[in-house]
Design an enzyme around this catalytic site. Structure first.
Site, PDB file in Angstrom:
ATOM      1  N   SER A 361       0.867  -1.176   0.000  1.00  0.00           N
ATOM      2  CA  SER A 361       0.000   0.000   0.000  1.00  0.00           C
ATOM      3  C   SER A 361       0.901   1.222   0.000  1.00  0.00           C
ATOM      4  O   SER A 361       1.703   1.408   0.923  1.00  0.00           O
ATOM      5  CB  SER A 361      -0.919   0.020   1.230  1.00  0.00           C
ATOM      6  N   ARG A 362       0.790   2.047  -1.039  1.00  0.00           N
ATOM      7  CA  ARG A 362       1.686   3.199  -1.151  1.00  0.00           C
ATOM      8  C   ARG A 362       1.274   4.351  -0.250  1.00  0.00           C
ATOM      9  O   ARG A 362       1.937   5.374  -0.224  1.00  0.00           O
ATOM     10  CB  ARG A 362       1.754   3.647  -2.618  1.00  0.00           C
ATOM     11  N   VAL A 363       0.150   4.191   0.435  1.00  0.00           N
ATOM     12  CA  VAL A 363      -0.233   5.159   1.468  1.00  0.00           C
ATOM     13  C   VAL A 363       0.174   4.625   2.837  1.00  0.00           C
ATOM     14  O   VAL A 363       0.738   5.330   3.657  1.00  0.00           O
ATOM     15  CB  VAL A 363      -1.744   5.452   1.402  1.00  0.00           C
TER      16      VAL A 363
END
Length: 504
Positions: A361-363
């Site tokens: 998850s890039r967040v």
């Protein structure tokens, strides 16, 4: 006094302007496979709705100098070459509003559940521009999926776009539906869009939402495999417009696209039938653009725009685990991360079959609940090391004490991350489970008893840790005293299950 109908009719006729009236009119040149080639309508714009003489409708998808490629939205059986076609001057739009909640509709908003017509609050075009950068806000609020492996390792945020990708029958739809079910107690509106799916698969998903979720806050948009290609093509865009209505009102929405691989195949079919130039794997050159334009509409709006959010969970299917295929790589590059489901893990019984090495998850931690992030600690690193050590120990040899402890802890982590379908965990359950793992309370348990511990945990918390549940709900934090008391409850539960000896 009786009404003078003749005078009324005469007055109405006096206000009518008589004279010739021009009406744009075209002609069907060819028809087949849900696509009609039309001549004569020079002023038609892209995606404009066209009406056939028999009452059928379609939309203009290709505008060539001498012909229009029209994709039909209805049955093509009654459309023949030579039939008249009329422009409407309107693009495809769908009904939106609260009246859609709890309903099952097709991409045009027509009811499929036998509950009567949909009384829409408004109509919106299916293709709308995405919010600009200045209209967006940071993605910081978490989306609790109720799935332990996702919430602890790959946290999702409101306004994020997270791809769910994997081979056929590896649990992609189940993972997405479980996320929708977990919103039963939240303030999120749920939209499930089925594109090109079998009726039996759609029925199972709807049954799960009705039985385990809050269906009164859900919208189901169905364009099945037997429907016209035009309906399948517009389905994701229609669902997105329905979700944007709630986002623009300052509410929060979660939309699932099941799946965009079939949508891409429908786009390729329409492109080839309308004689567009094929590219890689026969897909037209704009296949990346149509999905990027769609998913870019998912966003977290700024406070000036109401602060609403729209979170998207697109699904894509791979063949033999090939993530480098054309459509999966396109969607991976568009989205803010991906949850990869592995067929080997699925067949080994590790469900959800999430590959923690390929998923990301890039967040990430920015949206994870702080109390859960603190409780999980180094869980992902510990689990990754365990998976590597497990591979090496298969070659034989006796591991030393430190490695043996890592293998013991890793086996319990893997068992704790297993989860049955349609059984979402609360945030409190996930925090308690992570604390038990990190404190080593499960290390002495047989592996089989970890499943029993996980199943008994919610009831034990409700019974013996009411203060912890209240504090977590009110403050979202875990004080030192509450942590100590909670660990004592968890230790008691683990000890009671440890008395039942099962093979490790």
């Amino acid at each position: 006094m009786p009404r003078d109908w003749a005078s009324s009719a005469r007055g109405a006729l006096e206000g009518v302007t008589l004279g010739p009236r021009a009406e744009p009119r075209g002609r069907v040149e060819e028809i087949g496979d849900g696509v009609a080639m039309i001549s004569g309508l020079r002023d038609v714009r892209l995606d404009e709705v066209l009406r056939f003489a028999g009452g059928q409708t379609g939309f203009a998808r290709v505008l060539d100098p001498d012909r229009i490629g029209c994709v039909l939205l209805d049955c093509t059986a009654k459309v023949e070459a030579g039939d008249a076609v009329f422009g409407t001057g309107e693009v495809v739009n769908v009904p939106v509003g609260e009246s859609l909640l709890g309903r099952i509709v097709d991409p045009l908003g027509r009811p499929l559940d036998g509950k009567g017509p949909v009384l829409a609050q408004a109509h919106l075009p299916i293709d709308r521009p995405a919010p600009s950068i200045i209209e967006r806000d940071l993605v910081t609020e978490p989306v609790q999926t109720g799935v332990v492996v996702v919430d602890t390792l790959f946290a999702l945020g409101r306004g994020q776009r997270e791809l769910i990708v994997g081979d056929h029958s590896t649990g992609k739809t189940t993972l997405a539906v479980d996320t929708l079910i977990a919103q039963a107690a939240s303030d999120m509106i749920c939209i499930y869009v089925a594109v090109g799916q079998k009726n039996s698969s759609v029925r199972r998903a709807i049954d799960a939402l009705q039985r385990h979720g809050n269906f009164a806050r859900c919208i189901v948009v169905v364009a099945g495999a037997s429907e016209a290609p035009g309906l399948q093509w517009i389905a994701p865009y229609a669902g997105m417009s329905m979700a944007e209505y709630f986002r623009d009102k300052g509410q929060h929405a979660l939309i699932v696209f099941d799946d965009l691989s079939k949508h891409a195949a429908t786009h390729r079919e329409i492109a080839l039938l309308t004689r567009q130039s094929p590219g890689r794997e026969a897909y037209p050159g704009d296949v990346f653009y149509i999905h990027a334009r769609l998913l870019e509409r998912a966003s977290k709006l700024s406070k000036d725009r109401g602060g609403g959010s729209l979170t998207a969970l697109p699904i894509a299917e791979t063949v033999a685990g090939n993530l480098s295929a054309y459509i999966p790589t396109n969607l991976i590059s568009i989205t803010d991360g991906q949850i990869v489901l592995d067929a080997a893990l699925f067949h080994q019984g590790q469900k959800p079959a999430v590959d923690v090495g390929l998923s990301v998850s890039r967040v990430g931690g920015k949206t994870q609940a702080p109390v859960l992030r603190k409780a999980a600690g180094t869980l992902r690193l510990d689990y990754a090391q365990f998976l590597e050590l497990e591979v090496f120990t298969r070659f034989g040899g006796m591991p030393d004490g430190r490695v043996r402890d890592q293998l013991t802890r890793g086996a319990r982590i893997r068992e704790a991350l297993r989860q049955g379908q349609h059984v979402p965990f609360r945030l409190a359950d996930e925090v308690a489970l992570m604390l038990a793992l990190q404190a080593g309370l499960l290390d002495e348990l047989p592996v089989g008893a970890v499943t029993a511990f996980r199943a008994a945990l919610p009831e034990a918390l409700d019974r013996d840790a009411a203060d912890f549940l209240t504090g977590l709900t009110d403050t979202g934090t875990l004080e030192d005293k509450a942590r100590t008391d909670l660990l004592a409850v968890l230790a008691t539960l683990a000890k009671s299950l440890g008395d039942t000896k099962t093979p490790a």
